[in-house]
Every structure is written in structure tokens, then in C-alpha cells.
Design a protein around this motif. Sequence first.
Motif, PDB file in Angstrom:
ATOM      1  N   ILE A   1      -7.881  -2.407   1.400  1.00  0.00           N
ATOM      2  CA  ILE A   1      -7.342  -3.510   0.603  1.00  0.00           C
ATOM      3  C   ILE A   1      -8.052  -4.790   1.028  1.00  0.00           C
ATOM      4  O   ILE A   1      -8.104  -5.106   2.225  1.00  0.00           O
ATOM      5  CB  ILE A   1      -5.819  -3.655   0.792  1.00  0.00           C
ATOM      6  CG1 ILE A   1      -5.101  -2.393   0.320  1.00  0.00           C
ATOM      7  CG2 ILE A   1      -5.287  -4.879   0.049  1.00  0.00           C
ATOM      8  CD1 ILE A   1      -3.619  -2.380   0.610  1.00  0.00           C
TER       9      ILE A   1
ATOM     10  N   VAL B   1      -7.355   3.955   3.236  1.00  0.00           N
ATOM     11  CA  VAL B   1      -6.766   2.815   2.534  1.00  0.00           C
ATOM     12  C   VAL B   1      -7.681   1.615   2.768  1.00  0.00           C
ATOM     13  O   VAL B   1      -8.009   1.294   3.920  1.00  0.00           O
ATOM     14  CB  VAL B   1      -5.348   2.484   3.050  1.00  0.00           C
ATOM     15  CG1 VAL B   1      -4.756   1.320   2.252  1.00  0.00           C
ATOM     16  CG2 VAL B   1      -4.445   3.700   2.974  1.00  0.00           C
TER      17      VAL B   1
ATOM     18  N   ALA C   1       0.812  -1.225   0.000  1.00  0.00           N
ATOM     19  CA  ALA C   1       0.000   0.000   0.000  1.00  0.00           C
ATOM     20  C   ALA C   1       0.841   1.267   0.000  1.00  0.00           C
ATOM     21  O   ALA C   1       0.294   2.364  -0.122  1.00  0.00           O
ATOM     22  CB  ALA C   1      -0.944   0.006   1.201  1.00  0.00           C
TER      23      ALA C   1
END
Length: 338
Positions: free
Chosen positions: A117, A115, A18
Motif C-alpha cells: 500500500i 500486501v 488492508a
Amino acid sequence: MKEQDILLPALERLTEIAGVTAKILSYPSGRGRNSDAIIELTKGQQTSILEADVKTEVRTATLDNIISRQQQTDGKRILITKYIPSPMKGELRKQNICYIETSGNCYIETRSMFVLISDQKSTQPKHNEDTKLWAPAGLKFLFAVLQEPDILNTSYRNMAYASSVALGNVGNFISEMKRDGYIIMGTRLEQPILLLDNKTALIDKWADMYRTVLRPKQLVGKFRFAKKEDRANWHEYTAQSGDIRWGGETAGAILTGHLVPEVYTIYSNSDRFELMRRLRLVPSATGDVEILRPFWNEDTAEPGDGTVPPMLAYAELISSLDSRNREIALRIKEKYVG
């Protein structure tokens, strides 16, 4: 330090996939510590400081504690662990609790950073070779025992039939329950018998494990009602359809009368297309209707008000992070489960 064995690989993986730079600022110590670590995350020009809870495994009680601490403090919290079951990830995001798995899957949402994921392969920890009790078949067996503890003093064949598990597994399950302190020896009419012990703790652990281990295997799919009036009249299908058992929030609504469902949970062995036709359902990945297959022996289940056995309704609601569901779960436990 055990926390470092999880924390360091998770942060390294986060940086790798990331581009988030992670720094451990401190490890709080002492009796009054409120977290396992204080970490700083930086992405580009944005930086966030978070209090980290590092756990080897995740249970509902763990999440309750994290949510409670976040509500009591100004600091943003993040859960860092090896593996988080998918249902719990969704509940964590609803509660705005950040998390990182050692695989790199994460949800980080602060004032300056976002973020998410979810495409990294994440494997649920396997049960030890000598531990079958918390695998799917063991959970079925435990459910039958919790429903009727006296079956422990019947034949292995009867226990296998009552729990819908293979006869060869029963002896192993009983041995594990003895080893873990859930079965003790007692007497009745001067005859030795097996007694269920630590029942409350066993029920609560079963609830957590059911949600993450067995329940996903029973899920047929998600749907939505074709029309609003079908949703409003969902309870009418109980009287019309003897092959349907309502679970989760819908069971809570029926058993207590104090809950308006947001998710409609159906347990049925009927053909899914027949259920779709009869209940006027449309497939939907984000739908509020879920259909699951029953896992218990319905021949031994007591007839109710069109709901799943109350202990299952309790388990589904108490393992939710929704405070209103947990309140209803406690009402069901007090009235029906004991």
C-alpha cells in the motif's frame, strides 16, 4: 511504553485499510532481546509471524541494524514507524524488509502473504520551531561549514555567501550548533575562536538528512540514455561539459576507479532540455539517470575531476543500503574527506 504508541496505531490502521488482522504475541525483554515485539499477521487463511522493530524515526544506521539482524536470524523482520522517506522505502523493498507506517502505507512480503500500500497520505515529521538546522537551509549551511570549518570565524555575511543561505539565518544556525555540541570555543594565537566538534557524527547525520530532506527538493527528473553506447561513454561528458558535476555512484567511479555505476547522477544548473539534447537523454520515470540542481555555492567550490565535492559523494553513497556503495564511500572518506 513508547513502542506501543507507534505499534498499536500502525496495526489498527493496517487492519482498517488492508483487512489484515494483527495480533501482538509478545514483547521480548532483557538484554538479549532481538526485537521490540513479535506480531502475527493474518489475511484470509494465510498467517505470518514477524519480529517487529518499532522506531520513532528512521536513519541509515537503523536500517543497517535491521538488515544485519534479518541476515543473522531465521525470523522475518518488519519495521514499524511513523514515517519512512520514499527513497528508504525503495531500498527496504530491495532488501526484502517489510514495513508499516502509522498512515497505513506498507510492504509485507512473506511466503504466504503479499500486501503493498503506497497511496495513503504520509507526512514527514515537522522540525521543531526552535530547530532550523536540519531543514533545507540549515543543511546548506552545514555543508559549507563541513567543507571549510574556518568560515565559522568569518563574518555572518561571508558565511551566508559561502553557504547560499539568507543572512538572517546564520546566527540561529550557529546557536543550534553550539547547543547540540557541534561548535566549541577554542583559542588561536591567544584569540578566542569557534571550532567544529564531533565532525564525524555531524557528517553522518548530515548524510542521512540530506538524502531525505534536501536531495528530493533538488531533483529535476529521471531519464535514460537513448542508446547503450551513450551509457557506456558517460564519463566522456565530463571533459566536454564544464557545467556538469557527477555525483553518487558516478562520482564514486571517478574518485576511486573501483565502481561501475548503475545509477548516473548529474548535478547541473543548465536547462534540462539542453542537457537532454547534449547527453542524448530521454525522460523515464524508472530511468537510471537523475538530474539534480546544485545547492552549494559553486564560486567557493574547489575544481575537481568533474565531480561534486567529495563530501557530498561520500554522503550519497554512505546513506545507501547498497554494500558496494558504502564500501566506496569509506574509500572516499579516507582519501578526501578526513
